[in-house]
Design a protein around this motif. Structure first.
Motif, short mmCIF file in Angstrom:
data_model
loop_
_atom_site.label_atom_id
_atom_site.label_comp_id
_atom_site.label_asym_id
_atom_site.label_seq_id
_atom_site.Cartn_x
_atom_site.Cartn_y
_atom_site.Cartn_z
N LYS A 179 0.76 -1.32 -0.29
CA LYS A 179 -0.59 0.17 -0.19
C LYS A 179 1.12 1.03 -0.23
N VAL A 180 2.10 0.92 0.85
CA VAL A 180 2.75 2.01 0.73
C VAL A 180 3.59 2.83 -0.25
N ILE A 181 4.44 1.88 -1.23
CA ILE A 181 5.66 1.55 -1.59
C ILE A 181 4.89 0.88 -3.55
N GLY A 182 3.59 0.04 -2.92
CA GLY A 182 3.58 -0.21 -4.73
C GLY A 182 4.22 -1.55 -5.01
N ALA A 183 3.56 -2.71 -5.77
CA ALA A 183 4.21 -4.63 -5.77
C ALA A 183 5.44 -4.05 -6.54
N LYS A 184 5.61 -3.10 -7.63
CA LYS A 184 6.62 -3.41 -8.26
C LYS A 184 7.85 -3.14 -6.93
N ARG A 185 7.91 -1.99 -6.33
CA ARG A 185 8.97 -1.56 -5.59
C ARG A 185 9.07 -2.98 -4.39
N PHE A 186 7.64 -3.55 -3.83
CA PHE A 186 7.81 -4.16 -3.07
C PHE A 186 8.94 -5.18 -3.47
N LEU A 187 8.96 -5.63 -5.03
CA LEU A 187 9.38 -6.72 -5.26
C LEU A 187 10.86 -6.38 -4.99
N LYS A 188 10.99 -4.97 -5.85
CA LYS A 188 12.50 -4.39 -6.07
C LYS A 188 12.80 -4.25 -4.62
N LEU A 189 12.74 -4.73 -3.28
CA LEU A 189 12.88 -4.48 -2.49
C LEU A 189 13.16 -5.86 -1.61
N LYS A 190 12.84 -6.81 -1.96
CA LYS A 190 12.80 -8.13 -1.94
C LYS A 190 13.99 -8.71 -2.63
#
Length: 157
Positions: A125-136
């Motif tokens: 919700k905060v960073i979006g799904a695409k950046r969540f994958l970038k986080l991982k």
């Protein structure tokens, strides 16, 4: 964003200056400084990779740190259990061994559940799904980078 980098740079410099004086800190203090330094590097790496705005960072880091602290707490519990097990290994009965196995499996399941749960919906919700994958990916890249650095330093010494 520039302020975050400035704060991190200042923190790293001050930790580096304290680490140069071996009489300043005992082993635990040096270990804590090293953990703090690695944590600061991790924060800088993730912030850079995700390109977080100030508003996003204010919402993201508390969520991320909450999950990270829970994982660390569980890992410390597992290490404590292993240390206890090692000290009692030679004298333990089969029923005590079964109890240790059950405790170890339960901790491993909680650790895996923490990795899987990860509060990913809230973070997305905060960073979006695409950046969540970038986080991982950023977490994995940082881990690899630290392991490589450790191996390189070990070879040099």
């Amino acid at each position: 964003m520039k302020y975050i980098y400035l704060i991190l740079l200042t923190t790293l410099c001050s930790i580096g200056m304290n680490a140069q004086n071996p009489d300043h800190a005992d082993r635990q203090d040096r270990n804590k400084e090293m953990r703090d330094r690695i944590n600061a590097l991790s924060i800088a790496h993730i912030t850079k990779e995700l390109d977080l705005t100030t508003k996003e960072a204010e919402k993201f880091w508390p969520l991320y740190n909450q999950v990270k602290e829970e994982r660390n707490r569980l890992e410390r519990g597992k290490k404590s259990l292993i240390n206890k097990l090692e000290s009692e290994f030679e004298t333990m009965s089969e029923s005590q061994a079964i109890s240790y196995v059950d405790q170890m499996v339960a901790l491993d399941q909680k650790i895996v559940a923490t990795h899987l749960d990860y509060n990913h919906e809230e973070i997305i919700k905060v960073i979006g799904a695409k950046r969540f994958l970038k986080l991982k990916k950023a977490e994995l890249d940082f881990r690899r980078k630290m392991i490589k650095e450790y191996r390189d330093r070990k070879r040099r010494n």
